[in-house]
Design a protein around this motif. Structure first.
Motif, PDB file in Angstrom:
ATOM      1  N   MET A  31       1.340 -10.521   3.105  1.00 40.20           N
ATOM      2  CA  MET A  31       0.638 -10.785   1.841  1.00 40.20           C
ATOM      3  C   MET A  31       1.560 -11.641   0.956  1.00 40.20           C
ATOM      4  SD  MET A  31      -1.434  -7.976  -0.370  1.00 40.20           S
ATOM      5  CE  MET A  31      -0.104  -6.787  -0.127  1.00 40.20           C
ATOM      6  N   SER A  32       1.084 -12.772   0.505  1.00 44.97           N
ATOM      7  CA  SER A  32       1.893 -13.640  -0.359  1.00 44.97           C
ATOM      8  C   SER A  32       2.009 -13.024  -1.753  1.00 44.97           C
ATOM      9  CB  SER A  32       1.246 -15.027  -0.468  1.00 44.97           C
ATOM     10  OG  SER A  32       0.090 -14.923  -1.279  1.00 44.97           O
ATOM     11  N   LEU A  33       2.972 -13.553  -2.517  1.00 42.41           N
ATOM     12  CA  LEU A  33       3.173 -13.045  -3.877  1.00 42.41           C
ATOM     13  C   LEU A  33       1.900 -13.259  -4.703  1.00 42.41           C
ATOM     14  CD1 LEU A  33       5.326 -11.743  -5.673  1.00 42.41           C
ATOM     15  CD2 LEU A  33       5.930 -14.024  -6.498  1.00 42.41           C
ATOM     16  N   ASP A  34       1.325 -14.456  -4.527  1.00 43.78           N
ATOM     17  CA  ASP A  34       0.093 -14.795  -5.232  1.00 43.78           C
ATOM     18  C   ASP A  34      -1.034 -13.805  -4.938  1.00 43.78           C
ATOM     19  OD1 ASP A  34      -0.045 -16.854  -7.001  1.00 43.78           O
ATOM     20  OD2 ASP A  34      -1.629 -17.856  -5.843  1.00 43.78           O
ATOM     21  N   ALA A  35      -1.162 -13.491  -3.659  1.00 39.81           N
ATOM     22  CA  ALA A  35      -2.220 -12.568  -3.252  1.00 39.81           C
ATOM     23  C   ALA A  35      -1.999 -11.202  -3.878  1.00 39.81           C
ATOM     24  CB  ALA A  35      -2.270 -12.464  -1.740  1.00 39.81           C
ATOM     25  N   ALA A  36      -0.718 -10.839  -4.048  1.00 43.30           N
ATOM     26  CA  ALA A  36      -0.426  -9.520  -4.610  1.00 43.30           C
ATOM     27  C   ALA A  36      -0.811  -9.473  -6.080  1.00 43.30           C
ATOM     28  CB  ALA A  36       1.052  -9.193  -4.435  1.00 43.30           C
ATOM     29  N   VAL A  37      -0.737 -10.623  -6.739  1.00 43.88           N
ATOM     30  CA  VAL A  37      -1.043 -10.666  -8.170  1.00 43.88           C
ATOM     31  C   VAL A  37      -2.532 -10.370  -8.395  1.00 43.88           C
ATOM     32  CG1 VAL A  37      -1.170 -12.136 -10.209  1.00 43.88           C
ATOM     33  CG2 VAL A  37       0.853 -12.218  -8.715  1.00 43.88           C
ATOM     34  N   THR A  38      -3.407 -11.072  -7.638  1.00 44.58           N
ATOM     35  CA  THR A  38      -4.824 -10.762  -7.705  1.00 44.58           C
ATOM     36  C   THR A  38      -5.171  -9.915  -6.490  1.00 44.58           C
ATOM     37  OG1 THR A  38      -5.099 -12.990  -8.558  1.00 44.58           O
ATOM     38  CG2 THR A  38      -7.098 -11.736  -8.117  1.00 44.58           C
ATOM     39  N   LYS A  39      -5.804  -8.779  -6.710  1.00 43.84           N
ATOM     40  CA  LYS A  39      -6.143  -7.900  -5.591  1.00 43.84           C
ATOM     41  C   LYS A  39      -7.183  -8.573  -4.689  1.00 43.84           C
ATOM     42  CE  LYS A  39      -5.117  -3.891  -8.412  1.00 43.84           C
ATOM     43  NZ  LYS A  39      -5.702  -2.949  -9.376  1.00 43.84           N
ATOM     44  N   PRO A  40      -7.092  -8.344  -3.380  1.00 51.42           N
ATOM     45  CA  PRO A  40      -7.997  -9.071  -2.470  1.00 51.42           C
ATOM     46  C   PRO A  40      -9.472  -8.813  -2.750  1.00 51.42           C
ATOM     47  CG  PRO A  40      -6.605  -7.481  -1.272  1.00 51.42           C
ATOM     48  CD  PRO A  40      -6.103  -7.536  -2.665  1.00 51.42           C
ATOM     49  N   HIS A  41      -9.846  -7.602  -3.172  1.00 52.47           N
ATOM     50  CA  HIS A  41     -11.278  -7.388  -3.442  1.00 52.47           C
ATOM     51  C   HIS A  41     -11.716  -8.155  -4.686  1.00 52.47           C
ATOM     52  CE1 HIS A  41     -10.465  -4.388  -6.607  1.00 52.47           C
ATOM     53  NE2 HIS A  41      -9.515  -3.967  -5.827  1.00 52.47           N
ATOM     54  N   GLU A  42     -10.753  -8.421  -5.600  1.00 53.29           N
ATOM     55  CA  GLU A  42     -11.090  -9.242  -6.767  1.00 53.29           C
ATOM     56  C   GLU A  42     -11.237 -10.710  -6.364  1.00 53.29           C
ATOM     57  OE1 GLU A  42      -8.792  -6.326  -9.971  1.00 53.29           O
ATOM     58  OE2 GLU A  42      -7.910  -8.258  -9.434  1.00 53.29           O
ATOM     59  N   ASP A  83      -6.180  -9.671   4.112  1.00 52.15           N
ATOM     60  CA  ASP A  83      -5.436  -9.139   2.957  1.00 52.15           C
ATOM     61  C   ASP A  83      -6.006  -7.800   2.499  1.00 52.15           C
ATOM     62  OD1 ASP A  83      -3.876 -11.354   3.039  1.00 52.15           O
ATOM     63  OD2 ASP A  83      -4.854 -12.384   1.354  1.00 52.15           O
ATOM     64  N   LEU A  84      -7.338  -7.670   2.610  1.00 56.50           N
ATOM     65  CA  LEU A  84      -7.982  -6.423   2.186  1.00 56.50           C
ATOM     66  C   LEU A  84      -7.484  -5.251   3.031  1.00 56.50           C
ATOM     67  CD1 LEU A  84     -10.161  -5.197   0.314  1.00 56.50           C
ATOM     68  CD2 LEU A  84     -11.824  -5.651   2.120  1.00 56.50           C
ATOM     69  N   ALA A  85      -7.282  -5.502   4.322  1.00 53.64           N
ATOM     70  CA  ALA A  85      -6.765  -4.448   5.201  1.00 53.64           C
ATOM     71  C   ALA A  85      -5.363  -4.040   4.756  1.00 53.64           C
ATOM     72  CB  ALA A  85      -6.764  -4.923   6.653  1.00 53.64           C
ATOM     73  N   ASP A  86      -4.529  -5.041   4.423  1.00 52.14           N
ATOM     74  CA  ASP A  86      -3.192  -4.715   3.902  1.00 52.14           C
ATOM     75  C   ASP A  86      -3.294  -3.927   2.606  1.00 52.14           C
ATOM     76  OD1 ASP A  86      -1.562  -5.875   5.832  1.00 52.14           O
ATOM     77  OD2 ASP A  86      -1.804  -7.882   4.936  1.00 52.14           O
ATOM     78  N   TYR A  87      -4.219  -4.347   1.758  1.00 52.22           N
ATOM     79  CA  TYR A  87      -4.333  -3.744   0.429  1.00 52.22           C
ATOM     80  C   TYR A  87      -4.732  -2.271   0.510  1.00 52.22           C
ATOM     81  CZ  TYR A  87      -5.911  -2.839  -4.300  1.00 52.22           C
ATOM     82  OH  TYR A  87      -6.082  -2.288  -5.538  1.00 52.22           O
ATOM     83  N   ALA A 113      -1.721  -0.489   1.031  1.00 55.16           N
ATOM     84  CA  ALA A 113      -0.598  -0.796   0.134  1.00 55.16           C
ATOM     85  C   ALA A 113      -0.311   0.369  -0.814  1.00 55.16           C
ATOM     86  CB  ALA A 113      -0.892  -2.071  -0.674  1.00 55.16           C
ATOM     87  N   ARG A 114      -1.361   1.136  -1.162  1.00 58.61           N
ATOM     88  CA  ARG A 114      -1.176   2.252  -2.102  1.00 58.61           C
ATOM     89  C   ARG A 114      -0.285   3.354  -1.538  1.00 58.61           C
ATOM     90  NH1 ARG A 114      -6.698   4.650  -4.074  1.00 58.61           N
ATOM     91  NH2 ARG A 114      -7.232   4.485  -1.871  1.00 58.61           N
ATOM     92  N   ILE A 115      -0.154   3.384  -0.215  1.00 59.08           N
ATOM     93  CA  ILE A 115       0.617   4.488   0.384  1.00 59.08           C
ATOM     94  C   ILE A 115       1.891   4.000   1.052  1.00 59.08           C
ATOM     95  CG2 ILE A 115      -1.380   5.978   0.791  1.00 59.08           C
ATOM     96  CD1 ILE A 115      -1.061   4.937   3.823  1.00 59.08           C
ATOM     97  N   SER A 116       2.148   2.687   1.008  1.00 61.31           N
ATOM     98  CA  SER A 116       3.285   2.159   1.779  1.00 61.31           C
ATOM     99  C   SER A 116       4.578   2.195   0.957  1.00 61.31           C
ATOM    100  CB  SER A 116       2.999   0.735   2.231  1.00 61.31           C
ATOM    101  OG  SER A 116       1.833   0.730   3.029  1.00 61.31           O
TER     102      SER A 116
END
Lengths: 332, 332
Positions: B1-12, B322-326, B329-332
Motif C-alpha cells: 500500500m503506497s503512502l498516498d493510498a494510506a492517506v485516503t482509505k480504499p473504500h473512500e 488495497d481494500l484487502a490490505d485495508y 490493516a486494523r489488526i496488523s
C-alpha cells in the motif's frame, strides 16, 4: 353444488384429480427443504409442511396449469414455490403474532425459538426463488416476487392499522388482499403463465384467485366471532388481540358515541374487562355486522366463480367453482 | 500500500471512482424502498440504509462490473439488490441477536418492534428479487438467490453450533462463509456475470469476494477480543453472548482439562462470573490464539489479492487489492 359434490369436499376432489402432480410437489418440497450444513432447517420445515396442511395454494397452481393444457414439468416447481412462500410466511407470522398453536400443534417458535423461525423462514424464501429460477420464466419470477412483496406490505399495514378505529373497509381490503389474496392470485395466475396463455385467461385466473382469497379471509374473520368447536376457531381471539376485522369495522361505522367509546377502550387502548366480548358480540348483532360480513364473503365467492367464465370448460374448472362455494359453505 | 493510498482509505477511493454509479444506486434504493400502502416500510428501511453504512457490498458489484468493462445499466440494479439483501439480513439479525445498537444508533427492533423488523426485512428480500428480475439475467438471479439461502443457512448453523465446544474450525468456516462471505462473493461475481465475462474471470471475482469476506469476519471476531475504543468494538461481547469464534476455538483445541472445564462452564453452560473475561483473555494469550487468528485473517486477505490475478489491470482492480490490505490493516 350437487349432493355428490357435497359428499366429497372440492379440495379433496382436486387432490385426487391432481394426485400425481401433488406427489411430485411433495417430493420436490422434501428435496429442496434439505440443508447440507444446518439440520435444523429441515426439522423446522418438516414440522410445518408435514402437519397436514391442505396444500390448497399449490393445488391452485397445478389446477390452473392443467386446465390450461400445460404438460411441461414446471407447474410442479411453481406449486412448490407457492408452498415454500406460504410456509415461510407462516413461520414469520407466528413470530410476529407470538402464536403458540398452528394447525392444532405447538408452533415452531414455541418448539424451537423465534430465531429459528425467522432464519428458517428466510431460507425457505430464498429457496422458493431458486425453485422459480429453475423454470427459466421471468414472468412467473416477477409475479411471485411481487406477491411476496405484497404479502409483507399487507402484514406491515395490518401491524400499524389493525388497532386504530380509523381503519375502514378500504384499508381492511388492502390488508387482506396483501396478507392472503396476493398468494392465491399469484398461485392461479402463474399456472396460466407457465402454460403460455394470453392475457385474458391469465387475468381470469388472477381474478379468481384474488376473489377466492378475499372470500377465504373474510370467512376466517367472521368465524372468529361466530365459530363453533366444529370450525376449530376460538371465538373472540381477534377481539382479545385487538385486531380490527370486517365485522367490527362495520359495527364501528354505525356506532353511537357510547359504543364508539367502548371500541376505543377495548381495541385502541386495549383495556378489556370481563364481559367485554359479550358486549362486542351484542353490538355486532345489533348493527347486523355479522350478516353483512357473511354477505360480503358470499359476494366475493360469487365473483370468484364468475371470473372463471373465460376458462376452458373442464372438470378442473368445475372443481375451482365448487371450491369457491365450499369456502363460504361453512358460514352459509 | 503506497503512502498516498494510506492517506485516503480504499473504500473512500472506490466511492469516489464510482460516485456516479453510487448516486444511481442510492436513488434506486430510495425509489424501491417505498411502499404504496405501508409507510412504516420506508421509515424502518431509511433508518438503516441512511445510517451511514459504507455501501461496501454494492461498491464491490459496481467495481467488478466496471473493471470488466460493463457499460449497461443493470450493475446499478444488482448493487441495489445486494444492499437490500444486506439490509434485510441486518434487520433479521438484530431480532435474532436481540441487539440494541447497530452503527452507533438504536436498532429498528428497539425503535419500532421485532414485528416491523421481521416484516420489513421480508419486504426488502422480495424487493431485492424484483430488482434482479429487472435485469432479465437468470444467472445473476440464481447466484444471488443461492447467496440468500447460504446466508440463512450459515445463520441457522451459527444458532445451533456457536455454544458447543464441539464446534471446530471447519464448522466456523462454514458459518462465516455463509453469514458473511456468501454475499461478498455473490456481489463481486454478479458484476462479472452481468458484464458477460467468461468463467475464469467470474471465478476470480467470486474467489476475491469469498476471501475478502472471510478476512473481514475473522478481523471482526478478533477485534471482539482485542479491540479498542478506536475500533468501535466492545471487548468481550462474543464471550458474554457465548458465541464461539475463531480465537476461542483455537484456545479450546489446546486446552488442558482444567481449561476445558472453564470453557464448558462459561460458553456451553453460560454460568459466567466476574473475572471470567480476564481469564479467557489470559487463555487466549497463553495459547497464542489471538496471534494465530490474526495470521489467518492476513492469509485470507493475501488470498483475496492473489485471486485478482486474472482480472484486467485497472485502477479499480488496484483499489480492490488495497481494500484487502485495508481490511486487515486494523489488526496488523
Amino acid at each position: 353444488m350437487s349432493l355428490d359434490a357435497a359428499v366429497t369436499k372440492p379440495h379433496e376432489r382436486l387432490a385426487e384429480a391432481l394426485s400425481d402432480d401433488l406427489a411430485a410437489v411433495n417430493a420436490l418440497i422434501r428435496e429442496r427443504m434439505q440443508s447440507e450444513h444446518a439440520p435444523r432447517i429441515p426439522e423446522v420445515t418438516a414440522h410445518l409442511v408435514e402437519a397436514g396442511g391442505k396444500r390448497l395454494r399449490p393445488m391452485l397452481t397445478l389446477a390452473a396449469a392443467r386446465l390450461c393444457g400445460y404438460d411441461g414439468p414446471y407447474h410442479v416447481h411453481l406449486a412448490a414455490t407457492v408452498e415454500f412462500i406460504h410456509t415461510a410466511t407462516l413461520l414469520h407470522d407466528d413470530v410476529v403474532d407470538e402464536s403458540a398453536q398452528r394447525r392444532g400443534r405447538p408452533t415452531a417458535n414455541l418448539l424451537w425459538d423465534n430465531q429459528s423461525s425467522v432464519l428458517v423462514g428466510d431460507y425457505l424464501f430464498a429457496k422458493s426463488f431458486l425453485l422459480m429460477v429453475d423454470t427459466g420464466n421471468l414472468d412467473v419470477l416477477r409475479i411471485l416476487s411481487q406477491a411476496s412483496a405484497t404479502i409483507a406490505e399487507g402484514e406491515v399495514l395490518q401491524l400499524t392499522a389493525s388497532r386504530s378505529l380509523a381503519t375502514d373497509e378500504a384499508v381492511y381490503m388492502k390488508v387482506i388482499r396483501g396478507k392472503t389474496a396476493a398468494l392465491f392470485s399469484a398461485a392461479t395466475e402463474v399456472g396460466g403463465v407457465i402454460a403460455g396463455q394470453g392475457p385474458e385467461v391469465c387475468r381470469a385466473l388472477f381474478d379468481y384467485g384474488d376473489a377466492l382469497g378475499i372470500a377465504f379471509q373474510i370467512v376466517d374473520d367472521l368465524l372468529d366471532y361466530e365459530g363453533t368447536e366444529a370450525t376449530g376457531k376460538n371465538v373472540g381471539d381477534d377481539f382479545r388481540e385487538r385486531k380490527l376485522t370486517l365485522p367490527v369495522i362495520k359495527a364501528v361505522a354505525r356506532a353511537d358515541a357510547e359504543e364508539r367509546a367502548f371500541w376505543q377502550r377495548t381495541i385502541e387502548k386495549g383495556r378489556q374487562e370481563e364481559g367485554d366480548l359479550e358486549t362486542a358480540l351484542g353490538l355486532l348483532a345489533r348493527h347486523g355486522a355479522l350478516d353483512e360480513t357473511r354477505a360480503a364473503a358470499i359476494e366475493w365467492a360469487a365473483r370468484a366463480k364468475a371470473a372463471l367464465a373465460p376458462l376452458p370448460d373442464s372438470a378442473l374448472t368445475e372443481m375451482l367453482a365448487d371450491l369457491a362455494d365450499y369456502v363460504v359453505a361453512r358460514i352459509s
